[in-house]
Design a protein around this motif. Structure first.
Motif, PDB file in Angstrom:
ATOM      1  N   SER A 129       0.848  -1.188   0.000  1.00 36.33           N
ATOM      2  CA  SER A 129       0.000   0.000   0.000  1.00 36.33           C
ATOM      3  C   SER A 129       0.885   1.238   0.000  1.00 36.33           C
ATOM      4  O   SER A 129       2.109   1.149   0.091  1.00 36.33           O
ATOM      5  CB  SER A 129      -0.922   0.015   1.227  1.00 36.33           C
ATOM      6  N   ALA A 130       0.257   2.379  -0.129  1.00 35.40           N
ATOM      7  CA  ALA A 130       0.936   3.667  -0.014  1.00 35.40           C
ATOM      8  C   ALA A 130      -0.089   4.654   0.515  1.00 35.40           C
ATOM      9  O   ALA A 130      -1.297   4.397   0.482  1.00 35.40           O
ATOM     10  CB  ALA A 130       1.479   4.125  -1.368  1.00 35.40           C
ATOM     11  N   HIS A 131       0.386   5.769   1.016  1.00 33.84           N
ATOM     12  CA  HIS A 131      -0.551   6.770   1.508  1.00 33.84           C
ATOM     13  C   HIS A 131      -1.268   7.467   0.348  1.00 33.84           C
ATOM     14  O   HIS A 131      -2.459   7.741   0.421  1.00 33.84           O
ATOM     15  CB  HIS A 131       0.181   7.790   2.374  1.00 33.84           C
ATOM     16  N   TYR A 132      -0.518   7.729  -0.736  1.00 29.20           N
ATOM     17  CA  TYR A 132      -1.085   8.450  -1.872  1.00 29.20           C
ATOM     18  C   TYR A 132      -0.665   7.795  -3.183  1.00 29.20           C
ATOM     19  O   TYR A 132       0.399   7.165  -3.276  1.00 29.20           O
ATOM     20  CB  TYR A 132      -0.608   9.904  -1.882  1.00 29.20           C
ATOM     21  N   LEU A 133      -1.490   8.002  -4.205  1.00 28.50           N
ATOM     22  CA  LEU A 133      -1.173   7.647  -5.584  1.00 28.50           C
ATOM     23  C   LEU A 133      -1.513   8.848  -6.454  1.00 28.50           C
ATOM     24  O   LEU A 133      -2.592   9.447  -6.302  1.00 28.50           O
ATOM     25  CB  LEU A 133      -1.976   6.432  -6.042  1.00 28.50           C
ATOM     26  N   ILE A 134      -0.592   9.210  -7.357  1.00 36.60           N
ATOM     27  CA  ILE A 134      -0.834  10.314  -8.284  1.00 36.60           C
ATOM     28  C   ILE A 134      -0.840   9.757  -9.698  1.00 36.60           C
ATOM     29  O   ILE A 134       0.142   9.153 -10.149  1.00 36.60           O
ATOM     30  CB  ILE A 134       0.230  11.417  -8.150  1.00 36.60           C
TER      31      ILE A 134
END
Length: 252
Positions: free
Chosen positions: A71-76
Protein backbone atom coordinates in the motif's frame (compact mmCIF):
# COMPACT_ATOMS: atom_id res chain seq x y z
CA UNK A 1 -9.33 23.60 43.71
CA UNK A 2 -12.05 20.97 43.42
CA UNK A 3 -12.63 22.00 39.78
CA UNK A 4 -8.90 21.63 38.99
CA UNK A 5 -8.85 18.15 40.57
CA UNK A 6 -11.86 17.12 38.50
CA UNK A 7 -10.24 18.38 35.28
CA UNK A 8 -7.02 16.48 36.01
CA UNK A 9 -9.00 13.34 36.82
CA UNK A 10 -10.92 13.69 33.54
CA UNK A 11 -7.64 14.01 31.60
CA UNK A 12 -6.24 10.85 33.19
CA UNK A 13 -9.45 8.93 32.52
CA UNK A 14 -9.44 10.11 28.90
CA UNK A 15 -5.86 8.96 28.44
CA UNK A 16 -6.78 5.62 29.95
CA UNK A 17 -9.82 5.29 27.72
CA UNK A 18 -7.92 6.05 24.48
CA UNK A 19 -5.26 3.40 25.07
CA UNK A 20 -6.66 -0.10 24.46
CA UNK A 21 -5.85 -2.64 27.18
CA UNK A 22 -4.01 -4.85 24.67
CA UNK A 23 -1.44 -2.06 24.14
CA UNK A 24 -0.54 -1.89 27.84
CA UNK A 25 2.37 -3.94 29.18
CA UNK A 26 1.06 -6.38 31.81
CA UNK A 27 4.45 -6.23 33.55
CA UNK A 28 3.89 -2.62 34.57
CA UNK A 29 1.29 -0.76 36.60
CA UNK A 30 -0.75 1.44 34.24
CA UNK A 31 -0.43 5.11 35.24
CA UNK A 32 -1.46 6.98 32.08
CA UNK A 33 -0.09 10.38 31.12
CA UNK A 34 -1.91 12.82 28.83
CA UNK A 35 1.45 14.07 27.50
CA UNK A 36 1.61 12.25 24.16
CA UNK A 37 0.47 12.41 20.57
CA UNK A 38 0.51 10.08 17.54
CA UNK A 39 3.84 9.09 16.03
CA UNK A 40 4.65 11.40 13.11
CA UNK A 41 6.47 10.65 9.84
CA UNK A 42 9.76 12.42 9.18
CA UNK A 43 10.49 11.32 5.58
CA UNK A 44 8.58 11.26 2.28
CA UNK A 45 9.38 8.35 -0.06
CA UNK A 46 8.56 8.53 -3.78
CA UNK A 47 7.82 5.45 -5.91
CA UNK A 48 6.78 4.65 -9.44
CA UNK A 49 4.11 2.00 -9.86
CA UNK A 50 5.72 0.17 -12.81
CA UNK A 51 2.20 -0.64 -14.03
CA UNK A 52 0.17 0.26 -17.11
CA UNK A 53 -2.36 2.56 -15.44
CA UNK A 54 -3.43 4.24 -12.22
CA UNK A 55 -6.50 1.99 -12.11
CA UNK A 56 -4.30 -1.13 -12.17
CA UNK A 57 -2.11 0.35 -9.43
CA UNK A 58 -5.16 1.14 -7.30
CA UNK A 59 -6.31 -2.46 -7.60
CA UNK A 60 -2.90 -3.72 -6.46
CA UNK A 61 -2.70 -1.23 -3.59
CA UNK A 62 -6.19 -2.09 -2.36
CA UNK A 63 -6.10 -5.90 -2.53
CA UNK A 64 -4.10 -8.92 -1.44
CA UNK A 65 -2.28 -9.39 -4.76
CA UNK A 66 -0.10 -12.32 -5.85
CA UNK A 67 3.12 -10.50 -4.96
CA UNK A 68 2.02 -9.81 -1.38
CA UNK A 69 0.07 -6.99 0.21
CA UNK A 70 1.37 -3.49 -0.47
CA UNK A 71 0.00 0.00 0.00
CA UNK A 72 0.94 3.67 -0.01
CA UNK A 73 -0.55 6.77 1.51
CA UNK A 74 -1.08 8.45 -1.87
CA UNK A 75 -1.17 7.65 -5.58
CA UNK A 76 -0.83 10.31 -8.28
CA UNK A 77 -2.08 9.46 -11.76
CA UNK A 78 -0.32 10.41 -14.97
CA UNK A 79 -3.06 13.01 -15.45
CA UNK A 80 -2.39 14.53 -12.03
CA UNK A 81 -5.38 12.94 -10.28
CA UNK A 82 -4.63 12.45 -6.57
CA UNK A 83 -5.86 9.47 -4.54
CA UNK A 84 -5.39 8.77 -0.82
CA UNK A 85 -5.37 5.13 0.27
CA UNK A 86 -4.04 5.20 3.85
CA UNK A 87 -4.39 7.82 6.58
CA UNK A 88 -1.17 9.71 7.23
CA UNK A 89 -1.24 8.63 10.87
CA UNK A 90 -1.19 4.98 9.84
CA UNK A 91 1.73 2.79 8.72
CA UNK A 92 1.41 2.03 4.99
CA UNK A 93 3.33 -0.90 3.49
CA UNK A 94 5.41 0.75 0.79
CA UNK A 95 9.06 0.80 1.85
CA UNK A 96 9.72 -2.85 2.73
CA UNK A 97 13.25 -3.81 3.75
CA UNK A 98 15.02 -0.47 3.62
CA UNK A 99 17.36 1.86 5.47
CA UNK A 100 18.06 5.58 5.47
CA UNK A 101 20.38 7.36 7.86
CA UNK A 102 20.29 4.47 10.31
CA UNK A 103 16.48 4.17 10.28
CA UNK A 104 15.57 0.63 9.27
CA UNK A 105 11.77 0.75 9.57
CA UNK A 106 10.93 3.36 6.96
CA UNK A 107 7.30 2.27 6.84
CA UNK A 108 6.88 3.62 10.38
CA UNK A 109 8.76 6.85 9.70
CA UNK A 110 7.53 7.93 6.28
CA UNK A 111 4.74 8.95 3.94
CA UNK A 112 4.69 6.86 0.76
CA UNK A 113 3.66 8.43 -2.56
CA UNK A 114 3.20 6.25 -5.65
CA UNK A 115 3.46 7.84 -9.10
CA UNK A 116 1.62 6.25 -12.02
CA UNK A 117 4.59 5.46 -14.29
CA UNK A 118 5.82 2.27 -15.95
CA UNK A 119 9.47 2.98 -15.13
CA UNK A 120 10.56 3.75 -18.70
CA UNK A 121 8.54 6.87 -19.51
CA UNK A 122 8.88 10.53 -18.62
CA UNK A 123 6.82 11.87 -15.73
CA UNK A 124 4.08 14.21 -16.94
CA UNK A 125 3.90 17.91 -16.08
CA UNK A 126 0.43 17.41 -14.59
CA UNK A 127 1.71 14.64 -12.35
CA UNK A 128 4.70 16.62 -11.07
CA UNK A 129 2.53 19.70 -10.51
CA UNK A 130 0.13 17.59 -8.43
CA UNK A 131 3.07 16.09 -6.51
CA UNK A 132 4.42 19.54 -5.68
CA UNK A 133 1.03 20.67 -4.38
CA UNK A 134 0.87 17.56 -2.22
CA UNK A 135 4.39 18.11 -0.90
CA UNK A 136 3.51 21.73 -0.04
CA UNK A 137 0.55 20.46 1.97
CA UNK A 138 2.19 17.48 3.72
CA UNK A 139 5.45 19.15 4.75
CA UNK A 140 3.59 22.16 6.16
CA UNK A 141 1.04 20.15 8.14
CA UNK A 142 3.35 17.39 9.39
CA UNK A 143 6.46 19.56 9.77
CA UNK A 144 8.56 17.19 7.64
CA UNK A 145 11.93 18.71 6.62
CA UNK A 146 11.67 19.68 2.95
CA UNK A 147 15.02 18.11 2.08
CA UNK A 148 13.83 14.68 3.29
CA UNK A 149 12.01 13.79 0.08
CA UNK A 150 13.78 10.70 -1.26
CA UNK A 151 13.24 7.78 -3.61
CA UNK A 152 12.46 4.14 -2.95
CA UNK A 153 15.68 3.27 -4.77
CA UNK A 154 17.61 5.48 -2.33
CA UNK A 155 16.40 3.59 0.73
CA UNK A 156 16.45 0.10 -0.82
CA UNK A 157 19.34 0.26 -3.33
CA UNK A 158 19.81 -3.50 -3.66
CA UNK A 159 16.13 -4.14 -4.48
CA UNK A 160 14.53 -1.07 -6.04
CA UNK A 161 15.17 1.57 -8.70
CA UNK A 162 12.09 3.75 -8.39
CA UNK A 163 11.45 6.44 -9.24
CA UNK A 164 13.55 5.84 -12.34
CA UNK A 165 16.54 7.83 -13.60
CA UNK A 166 14.00 9.88 -15.60
CA UNK A 167 12.46 11.38 -12.46
CA UNK A 168 12.95 15.21 -12.39
CA UNK A 169 14.65 15.66 -9.02
CA UNK A 170 16.03 19.01 -10.20
CA UNK A 171 12.49 20.33 -10.72
CA UNK A 172 11.60 19.30 -7.17
CA UNK A 173 14.77 20.97 -5.89
CA UNK A 174 13.88 24.20 -7.71
CA UNK A 175 10.59 24.11 -5.78
CA UNK A 176 12.47 23.58 -2.51
CA UNK A 177 12.23 19.79 -2.09
CA UNK A 178 14.94 17.19 -1.74
CA UNK A 179 18.68 17.64 -1.40
CA UNK A 180 20.36 18.87 -4.59
CA UNK A 181 23.82 20.26 -5.46
CA UNK A 182 24.06 24.01 -5.90
CA UNK A 183 24.84 25.57 -9.29
CA UNK A 184 28.32 26.53 -8.16
CA UNK A 185 30.05 23.78 -6.21
CA UNK A 186 33.27 24.31 -4.28
CA UNK A 187 36.50 22.42 -5.05
CA UNK A 188 36.91 19.20 -3.14
CA UNK A 189 39.43 19.59 -0.30
CA UNK A 190 42.34 17.19 0.20
CA UNK A 191 41.36 14.08 2.13
CA UNK A 192 37.67 14.31 1.26
CA UNK A 193 35.97 10.94 1.80
CA UNK A 194 33.05 10.36 -0.61
CA UNK A 195 31.88 7.33 1.36
CA UNK A 196 31.56 9.38 4.54
CA UNK A 197 29.50 11.91 2.59
CA UNK A 198 27.28 9.14 1.23
CA UNK A 199 26.65 7.88 4.76
CA UNK A 200 25.92 11.39 6.02
CA UNK A 201 23.33 11.87 3.26
CA UNK A 202 21.66 8.65 4.40
CA UNK A 203 22.73 5.87 2.02
CA UNK A 204 23.13 2.31 3.26
CA UNK A 205 26.68 1.30 2.29
CA UNK A 206 26.50 -2.43 2.96
CA UNK A 207 26.45 -2.96 -0.81
CA UNK A 208 28.72 -0.17 -2.12
CA UNK A 209 27.96 -0.75 -5.82
CA UNK A 210 24.22 -0.60 -5.19
CA UNK A 211 24.62 2.57 -3.12
CA UNK A 212 26.64 4.29 -5.86
CA UNK A 213 24.10 3.20 -8.47
CA UNK A 214 21.29 4.68 -6.36
CA UNK A 215 23.25 7.92 -5.93
CA UNK A 216 23.81 8.16 -9.69
CA UNK A 217 20.15 7.42 -10.42
CA UNK A 218 19.10 10.27 -8.16
CA UNK A 219 21.77 12.87 -8.91
CA UNK A 220 23.22 11.97 -12.32
CA UNK A 221 20.31 10.34 -14.16
CA UNK A 222 22.29 7.15 -14.79
CA UNK A 223 22.64 3.61 -13.46
CA UNK A 224 26.46 3.51 -13.23
CA UNK A 225 27.85 1.48 -10.33
CA UNK A 226 31.32 3.09 -10.50
CA UNK A 227 32.30 6.62 -9.51
CA UNK A 228 32.02 9.23 -12.28
CA UNK A 229 33.90 12.50 -12.80
CA UNK A 230 32.15 15.20 -10.80
CA UNK A 231 30.72 12.86 -8.16
CA UNK A 232 33.12 14.06 -5.47
CA UNK A 233 32.18 17.70 -6.07
CA UNK A 234 28.46 16.87 -5.83
CA UNK A 235 28.92 14.84 -2.66
CA UNK A 236 31.08 17.52 -1.05
CA UNK A 237 28.42 20.16 -1.78
CA UNK A 238 25.60 17.98 -0.42
CA UNK A 239 27.67 17.29 2.68
CA UNK A 240 28.29 21.00 3.19
CA UNK A 241 24.58 21.76 2.84
CA UNK A 242 23.64 19.15 5.43
CA UNK A 243 26.30 20.29 7.87
CA UNK A 244 25.06 23.89 7.58
CA UNK A 245 21.46 22.98 8.39
CA UNK A 246 20.23 23.94 11.87
CA UNK A 247 19.54 21.21 14.35
CA UNK A 248 15.85 20.25 14.25
CA UNK A 249 13.77 21.82 16.98
CA UNK A 250 12.90 19.54 19.85
CA UNK A 251 9.14 19.64 20.22
CA UNK A 252 6.80 17.86 22.63
Amino acid sequence: MRAIVLILLACVLAACATTPPEERNPLAAWRPSPNHDPRRPVVIVLHHTEMESAEAALLTLQTRNAGGRVSAHYLIGDDGALYQLVAESERAWHAGASRWGGVSDLNSASIGIELDNDGSEAFSDAQIASLLRLLDDITARLDIPRHLVIGHGDIAPTRKRDPSALFPWKRLADAGYGLWPRAQVAPVPPGFDPWAAMRLIGYDLRDPDAAVRAFHRHYRGSEDAQWLPGDAEILFDLQQQLMAMPEPAIVP
